[in-house]
Design an enzyme around this catalytic site. Sequence first.
Site, PDB file in Angstrom:
ATOM      1  N   ARG A  55       0.855  -1.198   0.000  1.00  0.00           N
ATOM      2  CA  ARG A  55       0.000   0.000   0.000  1.00  0.00           C
ATOM      3  C   ARG A  55       0.890   1.247   0.000  1.00  0.00           C
ATOM      4  NH1 ARG A  55      -4.524   0.688  -1.775  1.00  0.00           N
ATOM      5  NH2 ARG A  55      -5.396  -1.044  -0.573  1.00  0.00           N
ATOM      6  N   GLN A  72      -7.746  -7.245  -9.219  1.00  0.00           N
ATOM      7  CA  GLN A  72      -7.635  -5.788  -9.359  1.00  0.00           C
ATOM      8  C   GLN A  72      -6.187  -5.365  -9.639  1.00  0.00           C
ATOM      9  OE1 GLN A  72      -9.617  -2.891  -8.866  1.00  0.00           O
ATOM     10  NE2 GLN A  72      -8.655  -1.640  -7.291  1.00  0.00           N
ATOM     11  N   ARG A  77       2.125  -6.546  -9.892  1.00  0.00           N
ATOM     12  CA  ARG A  77       2.483  -5.924  -8.603  1.00  0.00           C
ATOM     13  C   ARG A  77       2.536  -6.935  -7.458  1.00  0.00           C
ATOM     14  NH1 ARG A  77      -2.699  -2.611  -6.119  1.00  0.00           N
ATOM     15  NH2 ARG A  77      -4.252  -4.278  -6.358  1.00  0.00           N
ATOM     16  N   HIS A 148       1.251   3.382 -10.346  1.00  0.00           N
ATOM     17  CA  HIS A 148       0.297   3.845  -9.331  1.00  0.00           C
ATOM     18  C   HIS A 148       1.019   4.630  -8.222  1.00  0.00           C
ATOM     19  CE1 HIS A 148      -3.102   3.700  -6.598  1.00  0.00           C
ATOM     20  NE2 HIS A 148      -3.811   3.023  -7.458  1.00  0.00           N
ATOM     21  N   ASP A 193     -11.620  10.027  -7.382  1.00  0.00           N
ATOM     22  CA  ASP A 193     -11.067   8.926  -8.164  1.00  0.00           C
ATOM     23  C   ASP A 193     -11.362   9.247  -9.623  1.00  0.00           C
ATOM     24  OD1 ASP A 193     -11.324   5.263  -7.880  1.00  0.00           O
ATOM     25  OD2 ASP A 193     -10.088   6.589  -9.128  1.00  0.00           O
ATOM     26  N   GLU A 250      -1.200   9.152 -11.044  1.00  0.00           N
ATOM     27  CA  GLU A 250      -0.779   7.890 -11.635  1.00  0.00           C
ATOM     28  C   GLU A 250      -0.747   7.936 -13.168  1.00  0.00           C
ATOM     29  OE1 GLU A 250      -3.792   5.239 -10.158  1.00  0.00           O
ATOM     30  OE2 GLU A 250      -3.946   6.400  -8.306  1.00  0.00           O
TER      31      GLU A 250
END
Length: 282
Positions: A55, A72, A77, A148, A193, A250
Amino acid sequence: NGAGGTLERVVLRSPGGASAEIYLYGATVTSWKSRGKERLFVSARAKLDGSKPIRGGIPLVFPQFGPGDLPQHGFARTRRWTLLDAAEHGESVVAHLELRDDADTRASKWPYSFVVRYTVTLTATTLSTIMKIENADVCEFSFTTLLHTYFRVPAIAETTVGGLDGTLYTDKIRGTAGTREERAQVTMAGNEDRVYADVPGIVTVGCGGQRVSIRRFNLKDVVLWNPWAEKAAEMSDFGDSEYTDMICVEPGTVADKISLRPGQIISCGQLLAVEDTADAGL
Ligand code: TA6
């Protein structure tokens, strides 16, 4: 070192006093210190044992941005990348990492043979993260990809993002699309978002005297995200008040897919540069 469930990482130190840290897990850059300040945000509750994506830092999103056939943000990653080498080259320090398809990815809903070569370059005031994505298969494939990046900021309420004015964005909170951003400096006062499509130039993230510029190539879109208090409370790996210390800006190609034919390679990435003003030291 990998022993006891902790993940392996590589630390880069530039001749100019900057440093960066990259976990082989997801090739996630988790620290970038430049001109004496940590420029990236990693949650104090981030899992660093490989049990879930880290995170914070710069999670590498490939081959799928957001929800879809794969978990997701895709599998890159959460895979263990290979560190090919890390070395000084004059004023720069460069690390090369690589990810290839494996039995798990070939069994996934995105079963193609691929190579992603990731180059992280650190200088006294810049960090670049560049992906070279190769179609190593015998058929064409398509994907979306994004870096990200979680920027650390002194206070989200005083943070501005420049360079988005005039572009159209999809607002995933309000459920709208095709809204033109009129503000030269975008600010946030709640959960946001947004996917800004076809952003033309340099994007900047500023707060007080601190400022980082983002130069992109072959990543035409920019996602802006902050969970704010309500969404932060829903994330076990994110402290309830940490949203005030971060903003995600991002670079990615997410509005449309990138397609590669067999043997084709696309290079894409970002160059982050510290451009603090004189009073940043205060
Ligand atoms: O980049 C914004 C976003 O897609 C948000 O919708 C939110 O889901 C965020 O990514 C974090 O996703 P993650 O899977 O890392 O929790």
